[in-house]
Design an enzyme around this catalytic site. Structure first.
Site, PDB file in Angstrom:
ATOM      1  N   ASN A 205      -3.285   5.871   6.670  1.00 32.96           N
ATOM      2  CA  ASN A 205      -3.969   6.604   7.731  1.00 32.96           C
ATOM      3  C   ASN A 205      -4.675   5.644   8.684  1.00 32.96           C
ATOM      4  O   ASN A 205      -4.555   4.414   8.576  1.00 32.96           O
ATOM      5  CB  ASN A 205      -4.935   7.631   7.134  1.00 32.96           C
TER       6      ASN A 205
ATOM      7  N   GLU B  83       3.310 -35.875  29.125  1.00 37.45           N
ATOM      8  CA  GLU B  83       2.322 -34.906  28.649  1.00 37.45           C
ATOM      9  C   GLU B  83       0.954 -35.547  28.398  1.00 37.45           C
ATOM     10  O   GLU B  83       0.048 -34.881  27.894  1.00 37.45           O
ATOM     11  CB  GLU B  83       2.827 -34.218  27.382  1.00 37.45           C
TER      12      GLU B  83
ATOM     13  N   HIS C 218       1.721 -40.097  20.649  1.00 33.10           N
ATOM     14  CA  HIS C 218       2.958 -39.542  20.101  1.00 33.10           C
ATOM     15  C   HIS C 218       4.075 -40.575  20.226  1.00 33.10           C
ATOM     16  O   HIS C 218       4.844 -40.815  19.282  1.00 33.10           O
ATOM     17  CB  HIS C 218       3.354 -38.264  20.848  1.00 33.10           C
TER      18      HIS C 218
ATOM     19  N   GLN D 103       9.965  16.368  10.182  1.00 36.00           N
ATOM     20  CA  GLN D 103       9.028  15.284  10.476  1.00 36.00           C
ATOM     21  C   GLN D 103       7.634  15.823  10.742  1.00 36.00           C
ATOM     22  O   GLN D 103       6.636  15.187  10.412  1.00 36.00           O
ATOM     23  CB  GLN D 103       9.519  14.468  11.664  1.00 36.00           C
TER      24      GLN D 103
ATOM     25  N   TYR E 295       0.838  -1.193   0.000  1.00 40.15           N
ATOM     26  CA  TYR E 295       0.000   0.000   0.000  1.00 40.15           C
ATOM     27  C   TYR E 295       0.875   1.246   0.000  1.00 40.15           C
ATOM     28  O   TYR E 295       1.802   1.369   0.802  1.00 40.15           O
ATOM     29  CB  TYR E 295      -0.930   0.028   1.220  1.00 40.15           C
TER      30      TYR E 295
ATOM     31  N   THR F 139       4.021   9.422  12.081  1.00 41.46           N
ATOM     32  CA  THR F 139       5.476   9.403  12.099  1.00 41.46           C
ATOM     33  C   THR F 139       6.016  10.158  13.313  1.00 41.46           C
ATOM     34  O   THR F 139       5.340  11.016  13.883  1.00 41.46           O
ATOM     35  CB  THR F 139       6.044   9.997  10.810  1.00 41.46           C
TER      36      THR F 139
ATOM     37  N   ASP G 294      14.777   8.828   4.785  1.00 40.01           N
ATOM     38  CA  ASP G 294      13.469   8.824   4.123  1.00 40.01           C
ATOM     39  C   ASP G 294      13.593   8.521   2.635  1.00 40.01           C
ATOM     40  O   ASP G 294      12.656   8.000   2.022  1.00 40.01           O
ATOM     41  CB  ASP G 294      12.784  10.177   4.300  1.00 40.01           C
TER      42      ASP G 294
ATOM     43  N   HIS H 182       4.890  16.023   7.939  1.00 43.27           N
ATOM     44  CA  HIS H 182       4.185  14.853   7.424  1.00 43.27           C
ATOM     45  C   HIS H 182       2.703  14.885   7.769  1.00 43.27           C
ATOM     46  O   HIS H 182       1.856  14.516   6.949  1.00 43.27           O
ATOM     47  CB  HIS H 182       4.784  13.569   8.014  1.00 43.27           C
TER      48      HIS H 182
ATOM     49  N   GLN I 113     -10.635   0.366   1.672  1.00 47.79           N
ATOM     50  CA  GLN I 113     -11.135  -0.487   0.592  1.00 47.79           C
ATOM     51  C   GLN I 113      -9.990  -1.155  -0.170  1.00 47.79           C
ATOM     52  O   GLN I 113     -10.136  -2.277  -0.665  1.00 47.79           O
ATOM     53  CB  GLN I 113     -12.036   0.300  -0.359  1.00 47.79           C
TER      54      GLN I 113
ATOM     55  N   GLU J 151      10.459   5.909  16.304  1.00 47.63           N
ATOM     56  CA  GLU J 151      10.557   5.432  14.920  1.00 47.63           C
ATOM     57  C   GLU J 151      11.896   5.863  14.328  1.00 47.63           C
ATOM     58  O   GLU J 151      12.632   5.055  13.755  1.00 47.63           O
ATOM     59  CB  GLU J 151       9.408   6.006  14.105  1.00 47.63           C
ATOM     60  N   HIS J 152      12.204   7.151  14.438  1.00 46.50           N
ATOM     61  CA  HIS J 152      13.491   7.699  13.999  1.00 46.50           C
ATOM     62  C   HIS J 152      14.172   8.329  15.208  1.00 46.50           C
ATOM     63  O   HIS J 152      13.554   9.135  15.912  1.00 46.50           O
ATOM     64  CB  HIS J 152      13.306   8.798  12.949  1.00 46.50           C
TER      65      HIS J 152
END
Length: 433
Positions: free
Chosen positions: A216, A418, A423, A261, A129, A239, A364, A264, A191, A330-331
């Site tokens: 998003n 067990e 087994h 940043q 995506y 971010t 980036d 964004h 979707q 994240e960064h």
């Protein structure tokens, strides 16, 4: 502009740090009731439903879900030479790093005649995506496609929302064409995630096995809903950047990195952790003086003044490292004396950027590293997108008769303990018919 959190004179625990540090985030659960019917409708009706929701939410209906090859070729041929050169350079750097990540199969002889092999196999089909809302992200095409290709994925589709002209943004299509991607769907939002997960037989749109890429809150909610039907890379939040700095850092450079940043998203997080109150004052002044001249000034202002952003004052670099590890950015940038040594003490971060010549914007686009990274503190337990994301490990067991007989009593004893005696009987049957 930036709020202050003063931790000087304290030795907070990890729990206390997590509560004290700036953190925003999104309430994905709040939109599940909205997204769940969309996902279910697309599961039932496929592409027709996806296009209807695209018209409802975005006001755009493409001529077809699948973007024609000639449209992608035209986008590539129309690309400005400077942008083409930049994409090619970035692709080369990202490919060089991600090609090095692919692990080799290996075999261990546990005992004579008893072999266990770990075999690495690419995911068969993946859906990638690429957002297309507040900004255009051909870089996200690169960051998703290149590691999938280097892992050996043979079938992939990119989904990106159509723009007013009816197709995904031309630069995104050009990046796809440049990378040899021949399947792009003009579908965005929740979707797109649902359609990739379930496919549509009528339109010959095959479902995928794994979905990656940021989006998003609605995209994130859809990924949560289809997880299990398909794999997902992560639930990406807004971010974020954290910067650990002392008095040796450059206030102008740090200010620009915080601003970069923040542009964004209004929910983006920009956090400075510093041992120097004078430096904090200087950065705050520079941010206030410079943010307004950026293209996305209103977005930057909202992000920097939000609860998710701020300046954290600490007594020492030890305290700064503890705060950075608790925050798990994240960064994470390091602007201190002996920055490499400080960076070596960081265990929680999506990516670490050392010194003034390794800013986050480099990562980036063109450092070679990946920019799809864990957010919202998930770097404590998760990694960013990589070649490994698109591989799965299969253990192959190959014992001969003698090797099995040698360990038979062990297996039988454990199976009895067990209370799973069949087994053990499955082992003994091979020697006592």
């Amino acid at each position: 502009m930036l709020s202050r959190i003063d931790l000087r004179g304290q030795t907070p625990t990890t729990s206390e740090l997590r509560r004290a540090l700036p953190r925003g985030g999104t309430d994905v659960d709040s939109v599940i009731p909205t997204v769940a019917p969309v996902v279910e409708d697309i599961r039932q009706r496929g592409a027709a439903a996806a296009l209807e929701y695209g018209q409802k939410f975005d006001g755009v209906v493409p001529e077809s879900v699948r973007v024609p090859q000639e449209v992608m070729d035209q986008a590539l041929s129309s690309l400005e030479p400077a942008i083409l050169a930049a994409l090619e350079e970035s692709i080369g750097r990202v490919r060089a790093f991600h090609a090095s990540q692919k692990p080799e199969d290996h075999t261990v002889e546990i005992v004579p005649g008893g072999l266990v092999t770990e075999r690495w196999v690419p995911i068969e089909r993946v859906g990638l995506y690429v957002p297309g809302g507040k900004a255009v992200y051909p870089s996200s095409v690169i960051m998703n496609v290149v590691p999938a290709q280097e892992a050996g994925v043979e079938s992939l589709v990119i989904a990106s929302p159509p723009q007013p002209e009816g197709w995904p943004h031309a630069t995104i299509l050009a990046a796809c064409a440049l990378l040899g991607v021949d399947e792009v769907w003009a579908v965005g939002g929740a979707q797109a995630v649902a359609l990739m997960a379930y496919g549509c037989a009528e339109e010959e749109l095959e479902p995928v096995d794994l979905i990656t890429g940021p989006g998003n809150i609605f995209v994130t909610a859809a990924k949560r809903l289809v997880r299990g039907t398909v794999g997902i890379d992560s639930e990406a939040g807004p971010t974020e950047i954290a910067i650990v700095a002392d008095e040796t850092a450059d206030a102008v450079e740090v200010a620009y990195d915080l601003i970069s940043q923040a542009e964004h998203d209004p929910m983006a997080a920009s956090v400075l952790i510093t041992t120097s109150e004078e430096f904090a004052d200087a950065v705050d002044r520079e941010v206030d003086a410079r943010y307004s001249v950026t293209l996305n000034a209103e977005r930057v202002k909202e992000a920097l003044e939000g609860v998710q952003s701020g300046i954290v004052l600490v007594d020492s670099l030890d305290a700064a490292v503890a705060a950075a590890n608790a925050y798990a950015a994240e960064h994470l940038e390091i602007h201190t004396r002996d920055a490499e040594q400080v960076a070596s003490r960081i265990v929680n971060a999506g990516a670490i950027f050392i010194g003034r010549y390794s800013p986050v914007p480099l990562g980036d686009y063109s450092a070679g590293s990946n920019h799809v990274l864990p957010t919202s503190g998930s770097a404590r337990h998760s990694s960013g997108l990589s070649t490994h994301t698109f591989l799965k490990s299969i253990h192959v067991v190959n014992y001969d008769k003698a090797a099995l007989q040698d360990v038979a009593d062990t297996v039988i004893a454990l199976s009895k303990e067990e209370r799973l005696p069949a087994h053990g009987e499955a082992i003994s049957a091979r020697f006592n018919h």
